[in-house]
Scaffold this motif. Sequence first.
Motif, PDB file in Angstrom:
ATOM      1  N   ARG A 218       0.767  -1.244  -0.035  1.00 57.23           N
ATOM      2  CA  ARG A 218       0.135  -0.197  -0.044  1.00 57.23           C
ATOM      3  C   ARG A 218       0.878   1.236  -0.276  1.00 57.23           C
ATOM      4  N   ARG A 219       1.802   1.202   0.761  1.00 51.45           N
ATOM      5  CA  ARG A 219       2.666   2.266   0.784  1.00 51.45           C
ATOM      6  C   ARG A 219       3.380   2.973  -0.648  1.00 51.45           C
ATOM      7  N   GLU A 220       3.189   1.940  -1.574  1.00 50.89           N
ATOM      8  CA  GLU A 220       3.648   2.496  -2.975  1.00 50.89           C
ATOM      9  C   GLU A 220       2.391   2.743  -3.787  1.00 50.89           C
ATOM     10  N   LEU A 221       1.523   3.419  -3.354  1.00 55.80           N
ATOM     11  CA  LEU A 221       0.260   3.547  -4.043  1.00 55.80           C
ATOM     12  C   LEU A 221       0.609   5.062  -4.530  1.00 55.80           C
ATOM     13  N   PRO A 222       1.233   6.039  -3.702  1.00 54.86           N
ATOM     14  CA  PRO A 222       1.669   7.158  -4.462  1.00 54.86           C
ATOM     15  C   PRO A 222       2.400   6.886  -5.618  1.00 54.86           C
ATOM     16  N   THR A 223       3.560   6.472  -5.403  1.00 49.26           N
ATOM     17  CA  THR A 223       4.357   6.183  -6.781  1.00 49.26           C
ATOM     18  C   THR A 223       3.648   5.462  -7.848  1.00 49.26           C
ATOM     19  N   VAL A 224       2.942   4.405  -7.428  1.00 50.16           N
ATOM     20  CA  VAL A 224       2.293   3.486  -8.645  1.00 50.16           C
ATOM     21  C   VAL A 224       1.291   4.764  -9.417  1.00 50.16           C
ATOM     22  N   LEU A 225       0.597   5.418  -8.573  1.00 45.60           N
ATOM     23  CA  LEU A 225      -0.146   6.429  -9.450  1.00 45.60           C
ATOM     24  C   LEU A 225       0.121   7.338 -10.254  1.00 45.60           C
ATOM     25  N   LYS A 226       1.496   7.941  -9.612  1.00 52.87           N
ATOM     26  CA  LYS A 226       2.138   8.907 -10.435  1.00 52.87           C
ATOM     27  C   LYS A 226       2.782   8.160 -11.792  1.00 52.87           C
ATOM     28  N   ARG A 227       3.249   6.941 -11.589  1.00 55.06           N
ATOM     29  CA  ARG A 227       3.847   6.198 -12.995  1.00 55.06           C
ATOM     30  C   ARG A 227       2.949   5.677 -13.604  1.00 55.06           C
ATOM     31  N   MET A 228       1.456   5.382 -13.193  1.00 53.81           N
ATOM     32  CA  MET A 228       0.664   5.232 -13.929  1.00 53.81           C
ATOM     33  C   MET A 228       0.099   6.227 -15.048  1.00 53.81           C
ATOM     34  N   ALA A 229       0.238   7.588 -14.239  1.00 55.78           N
ATOM     35  CA  ALA A 229      -0.186   8.671 -15.077  1.00 55.78           C
ATOM     36  C   ALA A 229       0.956   8.804 -16.258  1.00 55.78           C
ATOM     37  N   GLU A 230       2.071   8.491 -16.069  1.00 59.89           N
ATOM     38  CA  GLU A 230       3.103   8.649 -17.104  1.00 59.89           C
ATOM     39  C   GLU A 230       3.000   7.776 -18.141  1.00 59.89           C
ATOM     40  N   LEU A 231       2.650   6.657 -17.726  1.00 59.03           N
ATOM     41  CA  LEU A 231       2.224   5.447 -18.741  1.00 59.03           C
ATOM     42  C   LEU A 231       1.015   5.826 -19.489  1.00 59.03           C
ATOM     43  N   SER A 232       0.228   6.422 -18.719  1.00 62.24           N
ATOM     44  CA  SER A 232      -1.041   6.879 -19.675  1.00 62.24           C
ATOM     45  C   SER A 232      -0.877   7.607 -20.657  1.00 62.24           C
ATOM     46  N   GLN A 233       0.271   8.725 -20.334  1.00 59.37           N
ATOM     47  CA  GLN A 233       0.531   9.628 -21.344  1.00 59.37           C
ATOM     48  C   GLN A 233       1.234   8.775 -22.522  1.00 59.37           C
ATOM     49  N   LYS A 234       2.377   8.139 -22.010  1.00 62.64           N
ATOM     50  CA  LYS A 234       3.119   7.118 -23.006  1.00 62.64           C
ATOM     51  C   LYS A 234       2.429   6.393 -24.207  1.00 62.64           C
ATOM     52  N   HIS A 235       1.218   5.624 -23.519  1.00 65.35           N
ATOM     53  CA  HIS A 235       0.340   5.040 -24.406  1.00 65.35           C
ATOM     54  C   HIS A 235      -0.660   5.572 -25.037  1.00 65.35           C
ATOM     55  N   GLY A 236      -0.880   6.921 -24.512  1.00 59.76           N
ATOM     56  CA  GLY A 236      -2.086   7.660 -25.247  1.00 59.76           C
ATOM     57  C   GLY A 236      -3.598   7.021 -25.054  1.00 59.76           C
ATOM     58  N   LEU A 237      -3.585   6.695 -23.788  1.00 62.35           N
ATOM     59  CA  LEU A 237      -4.711   6.019 -23.403  1.00 62.35           C
ATOM     60  C   LEU A 237      -5.234   6.325 -21.905  1.00 62.35           C
ATOM     61  N   ARG A 238      -6.537   6.694 -21.409  1.00 60.76           N
ATOM     62  CA  ARG A 238      -6.894   7.282 -20.165  1.00 60.76           C
ATOM     63  C   ARG A 238      -6.936   5.937 -19.353  1.00 60.76           C
ATOM     64  N   VAL A 239      -6.681   6.301 -18.048  1.00 68.95           N
ATOM     65  CA  VAL A 239      -6.955   5.158 -16.995  1.00 68.95           C
ATOM     66  C   VAL A 239      -7.849   5.783 -15.985  1.00 68.95           C
ATOM     67  N   ALA A 240      -8.485   4.831 -15.168  1.00 68.92           N
ATOM     68  CA  ALA A 240      -9.373   4.938 -14.113  1.00 68.92           C
ATOM     69  C   ALA A 240      -9.029   4.137 -13.045  1.00 68.92           C
ATOM     70  N   ASN A 241      -8.872   4.459 -11.655  1.00 71.09           N
ATOM     71  CA  ASN A 241      -8.572   3.346 -10.698  1.00 71.09           C
ATOM     72  C   ASN A 241      -9.346   3.147  -9.584  1.00 71.09           C
ATOM     73  N   VAL A 242      -9.944   1.704  -9.585  1.00 74.22           N
ATOM     74  CA  VAL A 242     -10.523   1.387  -8.277  1.00 74.22           C
ATOM     75  C   VAL A 242      -9.437   0.329  -7.704  1.00 74.22           C
ATOM     76  N   PHE A 243      -9.653   0.523  -6.273  1.00 74.11           N
ATOM     77  CA  PHE A 243      -8.480  -0.120  -5.375  1.00 74.11           C
ATOM     78  C   PHE A 243      -9.114  -0.683  -4.132  1.00 74.11           C
ATOM     79  N   HIS A 244      -8.866  -1.763  -3.921  1.00 80.55           N
ATOM     80  CA  HIS A 244      -9.291  -2.539  -2.520  1.00 80.55           C
ATOM     81  C   HIS A 244      -8.185  -2.332  -1.584  1.00 80.55           C
ATOM     82  N   ALA A 245      -8.257  -0.944  -1.050  1.00 84.88           N
ATOM     83  CA  ALA A 245      -7.229  -0.280  -0.323  1.00 84.88           C
ATOM     84  C   ALA A 245      -6.663  -0.948   0.836  1.00 84.88           C
ATOM     85  N   GLY A 246      -7.728  -1.839   1.322  1.00 89.78           N
ATOM     86  CA  GLY A 246      -6.970  -2.496   2.694  1.00 89.78           C
ATOM     87  C   GLY A 246      -5.848  -3.363   2.326  1.00 89.78           C
TER      88      GLY A 246
END
Lengths: 498, 396
Positions: free
Chosen positions: A359-387
């Motif tokens: 879980r502690r990696e969530l901010p990193t993963v969301l940030k890198r996912m946004a970068e990947l979204s740019q790279k692939h030119g596709l949008r992404v929405a996230n739902v997360f079983h946070a627990g």
Amino acid sequence: MSSLAMPAPEAATLARRAEIVAALRAIVPGEGTVDHETGMRPYETDGLTAYRQMPFVVVLPETVEQVAAVLRYCHENNIRVVPRGAGTSLSGGALPLADAVLLSMMRFNRILDIDFDNRTATVQPGVTNLAVTQAVAHAGFYYAPDPSSQIACSIGGNVAENSGGVHCLKYGLTTNNVLGLEVVTIEGEVLRFGGKHLDQEGYDWLAFMVGSEGLLGVVTEVTVRILRSPETARAVLIGFPDAEDAGRCVAAIIAAGIIPGGMEMMDRPAIHAAEDFVHAGYPRDVDALLIVELDGPQVEVDHLLGEVERIGRAHGATHCRVSESEEERATFWAGRKAAFPAVGRISPDYMCMDGTIPRRELPTVLKRMAELSQKHGLRVANVFHAGDGNLHPLILFDANEPGELDRAEAFGADILRLCVEVGGCLTGEHGVGVEKRDLMDAMFSEDDLKQQQRVKCAFDAGHLLNPGKVFPTLHRCAELGRMHVHHGQLPFPDIPRF
Amino acid sequence: MESTLTPRTAGEVRDAVAWAVSAREPLRVIGGGTKASVAPPIQTGHTLTLAGLSGIVAYEPEELVLTLKPGTPMAEVTAALDEANQMLAFEPPSFAPLLGSSGTATFGGTFGTNFAGPRRLTAGAVRDHMLGVEAVSGRGETFKAGGRVVKNVTGYDLARALAGSWGTLAVATLLTVKVLPRPETEATVVLDGLAAEAAVGAMAQAMGSSADVSGAAHLPADVAAIVPDAKGAATLLRLEGFGPSVASRRAMLEGLLKSHGPRLLEREASAALWPKVRDATPFVGTDGAVWRCSVAPTMGPRVAAALPTGSRVMFDWAGGLLLVETPAVGDAGAAALREAIRRAGGGHATLLRAPPAVRAAVPTFQPTATGIAALAGRLRQAFDPEGILNPGQLGR
């Protein structure tokens, strides 16, 4: 259909189709054996609809004897078998093969025994997940694992996939709730593992079977534990302007010793899509929204809601609303539960991923996912079983646009590699199937995968059950069994001996 | 030649097993050895102890995940968890006093035996909390399975499957386990003087209520001396959690079981009592043989009724776990016990403690069902084709 290498069909099997169909029909007569195209069409795909393949023949047995006879026949004749439950797999676990018997277990639809004193239910594998709960609800009991497909998905499929759901942080996965199984091996032998007692004798066959994705045997009976339903449940919506704060809030709730019944997170695109669709009353001006549900005795729920609210505010929450009625609680969940179709409304197609991260990696993963979204030119929405750190990124694409499906797949693969890189895994609850099969080497070494396949060899040395799933490369069992013995001296002679 | 190998790295474990494979010398694999007397004796002079492969590698309380080496002493694990107000929810027993063994219990031994205590009833056994494993197979090869996150279905669930395999398939070198918050408080509702059948009925009633009972045990009069102010048999129902919740559930449970005249053990008395149930303390230092049996909870009293005269039994897991002391003569009740378990719809009996004469006559582990024996053989072949690791354990 996207490119996916499946095991090449056996020419010998294809050539004998009429004979094989006749032999199967002798075992499962009438409409229990289906070989015409219109009858087989519904089986050509499962919940992962990007992949399709017409089955060789479909068989729907009704008795354990029929299952055993079908498997024995297939074993003797070297014919592949793809077991199938309700067909809701999101990883292509029930994707047919051109030369494989599609073995549907959906006629195994009876509840065999309910034992409130021992708190168990014994059911056939084609019984739906929700039907187990419905069968015991009159006495105030329920079956805890609740995958989102619970109306449709079968218990047999849940066993194959080790299904989870929003409540599994507190109540466990399928594997934590199965006490006994009856399994038919590819040789047609009927075995019983466990029962109504806790902890089976000898090896933990239940652990091998649950989550084995139909590669080890065909389940014909399942004994699960049932629980008393919680006295009450209430949910709280907590909105954060910063996803990082939401992540810290989740950690703080757990650090306070609270294990909520459910703890879900959505990012801004998911919040907006869900709110536009079902008007659940979600705040739009937040970057992350938590739904925390507490269940148990009224006093406990009230006490912990106060605690959770306090922790939320201490972590910068700008929005905090506790459900004051059962209707309001249902509304809070309606948005989350409709997140997938909601995303379906704003995009012609979407692909649902299923990695788990610390879980502690969530901010990193969301940030890198946004970068990947740019790279692939596709949008992404996230739902997360946070627990429990189980992330479901929904990749938005249009399959009618040339190349978009391929880009979506590449984006998805990048996300899963990212999950592994930060210390997580490829799949939290959907299974490997065909979808993540070729990514297995991102997580496991060749030796790891070979040892897993040796387990497969103990159950099914001919690789007849569900081949082409889970493992990127199929090794022959004889090759896997070979030992390379290094004749050496007793190692590290400097170690003290007595 | 006799030797004790004490590897200090995963690489040294691999070298040791690879040597044993090449020399065709079986290895007796142990953690701290506190439960080693349970296992049948092995004809080998070579012991591989994991005591040297020790230490917590990563502990992240907020992730609910603990990664450690198998030789880590349980005391060290407990101390680290205590500091963060967390616990191993499966409540592992300390059987060293019962077995009369010295030495230091390790997490590896807990993993290898899958022995869990009273909270297993609701929280699951060791296997239910295993998330990841790195190990050396009996082929002398290193492999890993699972991971370090609490939700993971990537590949076969070998971390769980290897728990309770008594070191017969692979030697673990690194383990990841799920941990949980420790309850803020606890209390135990006691029902005095019930016969076993009635006690199991009351426990079923409690388990079927929303009191969220985390331990349900019945101690007949001859083992009830560990319960404060015992008046004959004592049936124990433990409640754990946040203060206001325990108070409310306690009132609910007392109402539900009013006809049995419930009384209460407050926090300290409750916390002092359950470890004695967990560790079978009434049987410590006695001469009898000791069995650990699992059956469907309602079948507990029926199985107990089949025991030889002079036996004593503690019922845990709402009646499903029988900790049994039998006279250590003949087969120590093995045949009667295993037949009663068969008639009760299945389960198993493991001989925890017995003098050598009984051990020689009685299989320690529940004999493997005929249909499963061949599969078990192939599974062993898959991990340990030369039969190097702990031959003789688990009915092989």
